[in-house]
Design an enzyme around this catalytic site. Structure first.
Site, PDB file in Angstrom:
ATOM      1  CG  ASP A  39      -2.178   0.584   1.081  1.00  0.00           C
ATOM      2  OD1 ASP A  39      -2.650   0.547  -0.064  1.00  0.00           O
ATOM      3  OD2 ASP A  39      -2.731   1.113   2.060  1.00  0.00           O
ATOM      4  CE  LYS A 118      -1.549  -7.054 -10.376  1.00  0.00           C
ATOM      5  NZ  LYS A 118      -0.430  -7.496  -9.607  1.00  0.00           N
TER       6      LYS A 118
HETATM    7  S1  IVH Z   1      -1.223 -10.665 -17.259  1.00  0.00           S
HETATM    8  C1  IVH Z   1       1.055  -8.483 -20.333  1.00  0.00           C
HETATM    9  N1  IVH Z   1      -2.669 -11.958 -15.501  1.00  0.00           N
HETATM   10  O1  IVH Z   1       0.726  -9.063 -12.036  1.00  0.00           O
HETATM   11  C2  IVH Z   1       0.185  -8.955 -19.253  1.00  0.00           C
HETATM   12  N2  IVH Z   1      -0.683 -10.894 -14.764  1.00  0.00           N
HETATM   13  O2  IVH Z   1       1.322  -6.230 -11.626  1.00  0.00           O
HETATM   14  C3  IVH Z   1       0.911  -9.162 -18.024  1.00  0.00           C
HETATM   15  N3  IVH Z   1      -0.230 -11.180 -12.381  1.00  0.00           N
HETATM   16  O3  IVH Z   1       3.532  -8.925 -14.108  1.00  0.00           O
HETATM   17  C4  IVH Z   1       0.434 -10.107 -17.106  1.00  0.00           C
HETATM   18  N4  IVH Z   1      -1.977 -12.423 -11.931  1.00  0.00           N
HETATM   19  O4  IVH Z   1       3.225 -10.990 -12.551  1.00  0.00           O
HETATM   20  C5  IVH Z   1      -1.567 -11.219 -15.719  1.00  0.00           C
HETATM   21  N5  IVH Z   1      -4.032 -13.160 -14.068  1.00  0.00           N
HETATM   22  C6  IVH Z   1      -2.931 -12.431 -14.276  1.00  0.00           C
HETATM   23  C7  IVH Z   1      -2.035 -12.117 -13.241  1.00  0.00           C
HETATM   24  C8  IVH Z   1      -0.921 -11.331 -13.524  1.00  0.00           C
HETATM   25  C9  IVH Z   1      -0.892 -11.861 -11.437  1.00  0.00           C
HETATM   26  C10 IVH Z   1       1.010 -10.417 -12.133  1.00  0.00           C
HETATM   27  C11 IVH Z   1       2.059 -10.564 -13.201  1.00  0.00           C
HETATM   28  C12 IVH Z   1       2.253  -9.159 -13.702  1.00  0.00           C
HETATM   29  C13 IVH Z   1       1.876  -8.368 -12.498  1.00  0.00           C
HETATM   30  C14 IVH Z   1       1.572  -6.927 -12.785  1.00  0.00           C
END
Ligand code: IVH
Length: 695
Positions: A39, A118
């Site tokens: 945060d 996420k």
């Molecule tokens: S998509 C180009 N999907 O969050 C798209 N990322 O804060 C990139 N992450 O680098 C990633 N869950 O390490 C995607 N369902 C999800 C995800 C995810 C976690 C992470 C990933 C990314 C980071 C960004």
């Protein structure tokens, strides 16, 4: 939901903020622990971005806003396609604005989104050559990452071999589930290492560690599937055309773990409203997930939309992270309190430097038991990671070991009961005062007199203390032989209060057996279990005559609980006899005792007429405020009503739930019921359903 951005007033504080952010993110991506929790980091970066927007010419090259988040660890394996980060939104309004900007960019409204949790771990690229897992690479700075192939074989969900002999790269998140994290810290401290502060750090540290004497398992969830340079042309073309949701199905078909295996599977949504509803659903389930999530990722699902939107240097424009409020904060452990519960259990509780997590100020957190403190290697004065999600009691996750100054003090365990000074039985994980429930006569009497037990009006905590201190009451039964003269002799006890209390005590004698049983405070038998036992056996004599195997016929009593209930009942025999002699009711109205045949058959006896009631065979959860005919009923009375009508009451929604009664202000339980497709009823509808059983 959005916390304010850090305020940056001049170039010097901007430079300092950039330095702090770079350090924190380096620690984060290198598997260390940042002194900033998520945060605080988010707020800092938003402050930096705000200052840069006003002073674009003064932007520093290593500002965290200009590149893939982190980027501190430079590896030597180039990524075929950059491993990007995600931009964040923090509210429905910000999300809606993002969809509008996406629509402008692609000159049409996106009509298919994919919505996934996420996952709170680390991004990893797993390369498969002709179906065999050949290389694991961290994200690094997004263009090149570190080779961590040594971790192959320790990550569940990332098979050594795919179902087809193809050459592809699977991208996704490596994390530790809560159970894996506990296990990792246990093993690590056993080997003399410092505990990890949270599952994310544990995964980062474990992934990069080579040549450890031990291995600890982690878990992988895939969220990307792409061709490599060596991928067969036809397959590469095919993957490039698939929607994200189809890619995920393809990955799962290849044997890769995806969110499809979880309680919050990725779904597709055809409107902004549907996306937002799904965000709510996932947020409601967050506290119960066996792994950490820090938001929801929303992606334009169709390949054509993604291509039209393109990507910036830091993040794609076709995806966004809808961040959820942080559930973890770092604060100081000031003190450990040892509280003696009703049954004599001595439980440690952490006293924290107050910290706000998701809108609530947290001052106390559970520490479970003494062994847990030792296992976590906690010390007074430690910075600790505190976790709080949903309505779950906050817990201390672990110390933040690298913030130790050396001034931390060991946590002193009590050697006598902190309440009565008697010895402590340390034979079990949970310590217990040798005086057991007598240690806490006041607490156990207050509990017995409570609204959901014997409901003795006028017998609050202060009055109980007075009676115990005056030596008038030495156990629960003594309450019922109190005389008018004895009560009048007490301070602040006039004629009216005395008569009222005597009337309330007389009335309490007629409470049903279930409440009497509950008032006894037998371990493992709260309100609902007491009702089940009372309904099953109908009389106290039957309960007392039951052997452990017979008690096990009651729903929810297993091989472990049964003998302890039998033993406690035997221990309580003199008190129960005394209560019966004082005229306390020992039968359950409406219940019929099991027959000898029922007992011999070893099946749960059809012991109550209610089992043929309106809710026969149903498991019902009540949530939110009751209205209409049910308005005055306490939650306990609602549960009693459900059971009178032949149903089973439960406090949590699961696949086994058949009906959720959702009143005003119902929140996560209602959302979960909707997700699981469980029937919902308003309080009025429910009142109609159980009309025959209402008093
Ligand atoms: S998509 C180009 N999907 O969050 C798209 N990322 O804060 C990139 N992450 O680098 C990633 N869950 O390490 C995607 N369902 C999800 C995800 C995810 C976690 C992470 C990933 C990314 C980071 C960004």
């Amino acid at each position: 939901m959005t916390t304010p951005a850090a305020v940056i007033v001049d170039a010097a504080s901007y430079a300092q903020a950039v330095e702090d952010a770079v350090k924190a993110s380096a620690a984060y991506y290198a598997g260390g622990t940042s002194a900033l929790d998520d945060d605080a980091y988010d707020r800092l970066v938003r402050g930096i971005a705000a200052w840069e927007a006003d002073h674009p010419d003064q932007m520093l090259p290593d500002s965290p806003t200009g590149k893939v988040a982190g980027g501190a660890v430079e590896g030597d394996v180039p990524h075929t396609v950059a491993m990007l980060s995600l931009d964040n939104v923090f509210s429905a309004e910000e999300f809606t604005a993002w969809t509008a900007s996406l629509a402008r960019r692609i000159s049409r409204d996106a009509t298919q989104f994919s919505v996934e949790p996420k996952l709170d771990g680390l991004a990893i690229a797993a390369r498969y050559t002709r179906g065999r897992l050949s290389r694991l690479i961290t994200r690094g700075d997004g263009t090149a990452g570190e080779d961590v192939s040594h971790a192959i074989g320790t990550i569940e969900g990332l098979p050594d071999e795919l179902a087809e002999p193809i050459t592809v790269e699977v991208r996704g998140e490596v994390l530790m589930t809560t159970v894996q994290f506990e296990h990792a810290n246990e093993i690590r401290t056993e080997h003399g290492g410092q505990p990890f502060a949270n599952p994310r750090n544990a995964a980062a540290g474990t992934l990069r560690a080579k040549d450890r004497a031990y291995t600890v398992p982690m878990t992988f969830f895939g969220y990307g599937l792409l061709p490599l340079a060596e991928t067969e042309e036809q397959l590469a073309a095919q993957l490039g055309e698939l929607a994200h949701s189809d890619l995920m199905a393809r990955a799962a078909g290849l044997g890769v773990n995806t969110t499809a295996t979880t309680a919050v599977p990725g779904i597709t949504a055809d409107s902004v409203e549907r996306v937002l509803a799904r965000v709510k659903e996932i947020a409601a389930l967050r506290a119960e997930l066996p792994f950490g999530i820090d938001g929801i990722v929303v992606k334009a699902d169709l390949a054509a939309d993604q291509q039209a939107a393109g990507a910036g240097s830091r993040a794609p424009r076709w995806a966004i992270a809808y961040k959820l409020p942080a559930v973890e904060k770092i604060t100081r452990l000031l003190e450990v309190e040892w509280n003696v519960g009703r049954t004599g259990i001595i439980a440690p509780r952490a006293v924290l430097d107050p910290v706000e997590i998701d809108g609530s100020t947290i001052t106390y957190a559970t520490l479970h038991n003494p062994a847990d403190i030792t296992r976590r290697d906690l010390r007074l004065g430690d910075h600790v990671m505190v976790h709080r999600a949903g309505d779950v009691i906050p817990r201390v996750e672990a110390p933040v070991a690298h913030l130790r100054t050396g001034d931390e003090k060991p946590i002193v365990f009590p050697d006598v009961c902190p309440r009565c000074g008697a010895g402590i039985d340390t034979g079990e994980q949970r310590w217990r005062c040798e005086n057991g429930r007598n240690c806490h006569l006041v607490a156990s009497l207050s509990y017995a007199a409570g609204r959901d037990q014997l409901d003795i009006e006028g017998l609050g905590h202060t009055r109980v203390v007075q009676l115990v201190e005056a030596g008038l009451v030495k156990d629960l039964a003594d309450l019922f032989t109190l005389t008018r003269e004895q009560l009048l002799g007490l301070e602040r006890m006039g004629e009216t209060s005395t008569d009222n209390l005597l009337t309330a005590l007389a009335r309490a004698k007629d409470q049903p057996l279930s409440r009497v049983l509950c008032a006894l405070g037998i371990r493992g038998t709260g309100r609902s279990m007491s009702r089940r036992i009372a309904r099953h056996f109908a009389t106290m004599d039957n309960i007392r005559a039951a052997a452990a195997e017979t008690i096990q016929q009651v729903d929810g009593i297993g091989t472990e609980k049964a003998p302890s209930i039998v033993a406690e009942l035997a221990e309580l025999a003199p008190l129960i006899d005394k209560l019966a002699a004082a005229g306390i009711n020992m039968t359950e109205p409406g219940a019929t005792p099991p027959t000898a045949a029922d007992s011999a058959a070893g099946t749960a006896a059809p012991s109550t007429s209610a089992e043929a009631g309106a809710l026969a065979g149903m498991t019902v959860v009540v949530t939110g405020a009751m209205t209409g005919p049910l308005e005055t009923l306490s939650r306990n009375q609602m549960n009693e009503l459900i059971e009178r009508a032949g149903g089973r009451s439960s406090s949590s929604v699961s696949k086994k739930t058949t009906l959720v009664v959702a009143g005003e202000g119902a929140g996560s339980k209602r959302a979960k019921a909707e997700t699981l497709g469980i029937r919902l009823a308003t309080p009025d509808e429910f009142a109609t359903l159980v009309a025959d059983h209402l008093d």
